[in-house]
Design a protein around this motif. Sequence first.
Motif, PDB file in Angstrom:
ATOM      1  N   GLY A  75      49.437 -34.774  -3.102  1.00 13.57           N
ATOM      2  CA  GLY A  75      48.389 -33.937  -3.674  1.00 13.57           C
ATOM      3  C   GLY A  75      47.484 -34.764  -4.563  1.00 13.57           C
ATOM      4  N   GLU A  76      46.994 -35.897  -4.019  1.00 17.51           N
ATOM      5  CA  GLU A  76      46.216 -36.851  -4.805  1.00 17.51           C
ATOM      6  C   GLU A  76      44.877 -37.114  -4.137  1.00 17.51           C
ATOM      7  OE1 GLU A  76      47.954 -40.494  -7.131  1.00 17.51           O
ATOM      8  OE2 GLU A  76      47.543 -41.148  -5.074  1.00 17.51           O
ATOM      9  N   LEU A  77      43.814 -37.129  -4.937  1.00 16.26           N
ATOM     10  CA  LEU A  77      42.466 -37.411  -4.460  1.00 16.26           C
ATOM     11  C   LEU A  77      41.821 -38.410  -5.405  1.00 16.26           C
ATOM     12  CD1 LEU A  77      39.859 -36.917  -2.787  1.00 16.26           C
ATOM     13  CD2 LEU A  77      39.442 -34.894  -4.208  1.00 16.26           C
ATOM     14  N   LEU A  78      41.443 -39.568  -4.876  1.00 15.76           N
ATOM     15  CA  LEU A  78      40.841 -40.628  -5.679  1.00 15.76           C
ATOM     16  C   LEU A  78      39.449 -40.955  -5.153  1.00 15.76           C
ATOM     17  CD1 LEU A  78      43.838 -43.189  -5.776  1.00 15.76           C
ATOM     18  CD2 LEU A  78      43.401 -41.309  -7.367  1.00 15.76           C
ATOM     19  N   HIS A  79      38.481 -41.074  -6.061  1.00 13.75           N
ATOM     20  CA  HIS A  79      37.147 -41.579  -5.717  1.00 13.75           C
ATOM     21  C   HIS A  79      37.014 -42.969  -6.305  1.00 13.75           C
ATOM     22  CE1 HIS A  79      36.046 -37.826  -4.013  1.00 13.75           C
ATOM     23  NE2 HIS A  79      35.700 -37.197  -5.127  1.00 13.75           N
ATOM     24  N   ARG A  80      36.907 -43.991  -5.445  1.00 17.09           N
ATOM     25  CA  ARG A  80      36.833 -45.379  -5.885  1.00 17.09           C
ATOM     26  C   ARG A  80      37.991 -45.713  -6.831  1.00 17.09           C
ATOM     27  NH1 ARG A  80      32.769 -47.646  -2.583  1.00 17.09           N
ATOM     28  NH2 ARG A  80      30.827 -46.482  -2.779  1.00 17.09           N
ATOM     29  N   GLY A  81      39.142 -45.063  -6.629  1.00 17.13           N
ATOM     30  CA  GLY A  81      40.334 -45.321  -7.426  1.00 17.13           C
ATOM     31  C   GLY A  81      40.545 -44.377  -8.586  1.00 17.13           C
ATOM     32  N   TYR A  82      39.527 -43.583  -8.942  1.00 19.92           N
ATOM     33  CA  TYR A  82      39.646 -42.667 -10.091  1.00 19.92           C
ATOM     34  C   TYR A  82      40.166 -41.304  -9.639  1.00 19.92           C
ATOM     35  CZ  TYR A  82      36.658 -46.006 -12.626  1.00 19.92           C
ATOM     36  OH  TYR A  82      36.137 -47.130 -13.218  1.00 19.92           O
ATOM     37  N   PRO A  83      41.188 -40.739 -10.309  1.00 18.93           N
ATOM     38  CA  PRO A  83      41.703 -39.409  -9.948  1.00 18.93           C
ATOM     39  C   PRO A  83      40.643 -38.330 -10.169  1.00 18.93           C
ATOM     40  CG  PRO A  83      43.264 -40.585 -11.356  1.00 18.93           C
ATOM     41  CD  PRO A  83      41.985 -41.367 -11.383  1.00 18.93           C
ATOM     42  N   ILE A  84      40.572 -37.388  -9.244  1.00 20.79           N
ATOM     43  CA  ILE A  84      39.566 -36.338  -9.317  1.00 20.79           C
ATOM     44  C   ILE A  84      39.711 -35.502 -10.583  1.00 20.79           C
ATOM     45  CG2 ILE A  84      40.943 -34.669  -7.979  1.00 20.79           C
ATOM     46  CD1 ILE A  84      37.085 -35.114  -7.947  1.00 20.79           C
ATOM     47  N   GLU A  85      40.958 -35.319 -11.066  1.00 20.62           N
ATOM     48  CA  GLU A  85      41.161 -34.525 -12.279  1.00 20.62           C
ATOM     49  C   GLU A  85      40.462 -35.159 -13.477  1.00 20.62           C
ATOM     50  OE1 GLU A  85      45.134 -34.278  -9.927  1.00 20.62           O
ATOM     51  OE2 GLU A  85      43.512 -35.725 -10.279  1.00 20.62           O
ATOM     52  N   GLN A  86      40.544 -36.494 -13.584  1.00 14.58           N
ATOM     53  CA  GLN A  86      39.905 -37.194 -14.698  1.00 14.58           C
ATOM     54  C   GLN A  86      38.390 -37.170 -14.566  1.00 14.58           C
ATOM     55  OE1 GLN A  86      41.500 -41.150 -15.205  1.00 14.58           O
ATOM     56  NE2 GLN A  86      43.627 -40.434 -15.193  1.00 14.58           N
ATOM     57  N   LEU A  87      37.894 -37.335 -13.352  1.00 16.15           N
ATOM     58  CA  LEU A  87      36.450 -37.293 -13.132  1.00 16.15           C
ATOM     59  C   LEU A  87      35.876 -35.927 -13.485  1.00 16.15           C
ATOM     60  CD1 LEU A  87      36.242 -39.240  -9.734  1.00 16.15           C
ATOM     61  CD2 LEU A  87      35.486 -40.065 -11.974  1.00 16.15           C
ATOM     62  N   ALA A  88      36.588 -34.870 -13.078  1.00 14.11           N
ATOM     63  CA  ALA A  88      36.110 -33.509 -13.354  1.00 14.11           C
ATOM     64  C   ALA A  88      36.098 -33.211 -14.849  1.00 14.11           C
ATOM     65  CB  ALA A  88      36.990 -32.497 -12.629  1.00 14.11           C
ATOM     66  N   GLU A  89      37.051 -33.782 -15.575  1.00 13.89           N
ATOM     67  CA  GLU A  89      37.168 -33.516 -17.011  1.00 13.89           C
ATOM     68  C   GLU A  89      36.215 -34.372 -17.837  1.00 13.89           C
ATOM     69  OE1 GLU A  89      40.492 -33.935 -20.619  1.00 13.89           O
ATOM     70  OE2 GLU A  89      41.096 -34.214 -18.523  1.00 13.89           O
ATOM     71  N   ARG A  90      35.982 -35.625 -17.409  1.00 17.41           N
ATOM     72  CA  ARG A  90      35.296 -36.592 -18.270  1.00 17.41           C
ATOM     73  C   ARG A  90      33.912 -37.005 -17.802  1.00 17.41           C
ATOM     74  NH1 ARG A  90      40.694 -40.502 -18.693  1.00 17.41           N
ATOM     75  NH2 ARG A  90      42.107 -38.837 -19.369  1.00 17.41           N
ATOM     76  N   CYS A  91      33.512 -36.615 -16.602  1.00 17.46           N
ATOM     77  CA  CYS A  91      32.233 -37.094 -16.057  1.00 17.46           C
ATOM     78  C   CYS A  91      31.360 -35.945 -15.574  1.00 17.46           C
ATOM     79  CB  CYS A  91      32.482 -38.047 -14.885  1.00 17.46           C
ATOM     80  SG  CYS A  91      33.462 -39.503 -15.304  1.00 17.46           S
ATOM     81  N   GLY A  92      30.058 -36.150 -15.678  1.00 13.28           N
ATOM     82  CA  GLY A  92      29.110 -35.211 -15.102  1.00 13.28           C
ATOM     83  C   GLY A  92      28.916 -35.489 -13.627  1.00 13.28           C
ATOM     84  N   PHE A  93      28.220 -34.595 -12.955  1.00 13.15           N
ATOM     85  CA  PHE A  93      28.062 -34.726 -11.506  1.00 13.15           C
ATOM     86  C   PHE A  93      27.306 -35.993 -11.115  1.00 13.15           C
ATOM     87  CE2 PHE A  93      25.594 -33.766  -7.578  1.00 13.15           C
ATOM     88  CZ  PHE A  93      26.668 -33.789  -6.709  1.00 13.15           C
TER      89      PHE A  93
END
Length: 450
Positions: A75-93
């Motif tokens: 149940g893991e999704l990485l964009h360029r190595g970054y977990p989607i959960e962290q991207l959704a919490e810490r980054c804008g679109f």
Amino acid sequence: MPDQRHPPGHRQTGTAELKLPNGKKVELPVYAATLGADVIDVQQLIKAGYYTYDPGFMSTASCSSDITYIDGAKGELLHRGYPIEQLAERCGFLEVAHLLFHGSLPNRVEKTEFDRRIRYHTMVSEKVGQFMRAFDSTAHPMAMLICTIGALAAFYHEGSDVGLVDSRYDNALRLIAKVPTLAAMSYKNSIGQPYMYPQNSFSFVENILYMMFGTPAEDYRPDKRVVKALETILVLHADHEQNASTSTVRLAGSTNANPYACVSAGVASLWGPAHGGANEAVLAMLDEIGSVKNIKPFLKGIRDKSSGKRLMGFGHRVYKNYDPRAKVMRKICHDLLPRLQQEGEEMDESLQIAMELEKIALNDDYYVKRNLYPNIDFYSGIVLRAIGIPNPMFTAIFAIARTVGWVSHWRELHSDPEFRIGRPRQLYEGSKKRSVPARGAAKKKAKKAR
């Protein structure tokens, strides 16, 4: 701006020996993946007179990519190595868009420049608006998007020269910027309101809401909670590896078609109810259930395979565990809906049904044992309805987000040293070679028989 380049070649870890029915043996190279399963290069099979058979391509790697990785078992999704959960919490679109597009999260200067480039490409020609007005008000937003995105090629002729790196870059940025404008125009067309031009003072997500819900009669300011919810939805939908629509964009791109035609093809693929249209199907299911008291009889019918009923928004073809995007979306859902209720917003009964349906399914062994957890489509449909976006626009919102993934894969395709036109093979089971009867032969045969 140079494209993201692949390193030359692949890291071979060994060979796989395959014994063919004719007794011959073929040695096939095995290449290492950074994460996940290694792959066996089967290209040599064609020389031996064989192809592989893989309906749905579930065991076939059609390309190499360094954009997104999914581990369905974990149940893991990485964009360029970054977990989607962290991207959704810490980054804008747009930060996530930069990551997918360029391979790295932007620093402050890069973020400002990328945002500026997108912001000043959001306008579309007035002739596009005239074209859009030709559609009937009952036309589905996705039908209008397919046509108008493809039509952009008529305004940006340099898009057809895909051999130029700078041209690829500029046209990819235009698509990220203009698809939200076209999506909002399709909505305005359906309700008979004038189009709202994008405002450079608004953020990317604020502009989507402004162009959809603003009117010339009043000053519209998007609700910050709604902006946050929609931004999270866009981040979670930005890319998802080699799914049906992304593979469609890549296949169209392999012909050197212009990027507008390729993304238009991706939108057409996304429209299917088994893909991007799944969140619309979730709401249709909730409307069918109609009341909280009907949930248990409905779930009983789901277990009866002869009923033909399906539990929409649960389970996933790739994830055999909880969809990591659904975990983020569930939190947004459970945070936003109670707040809206507290402030006097009337909750649609379908949302109450959804919350109860989720509660029952998560605690029922029948669904848990079959890994039928709620997926992102289940929660995104609920949140989109709660913030006032109508069902027909759900997949259009999805297309806004996924455009970033599509153009990232499109650019990667054109920088791949193994780039070639896509041409899947088949297992032919039709008639063997036969001759067409000569003219009049059938009549002569019948006359002779008499």
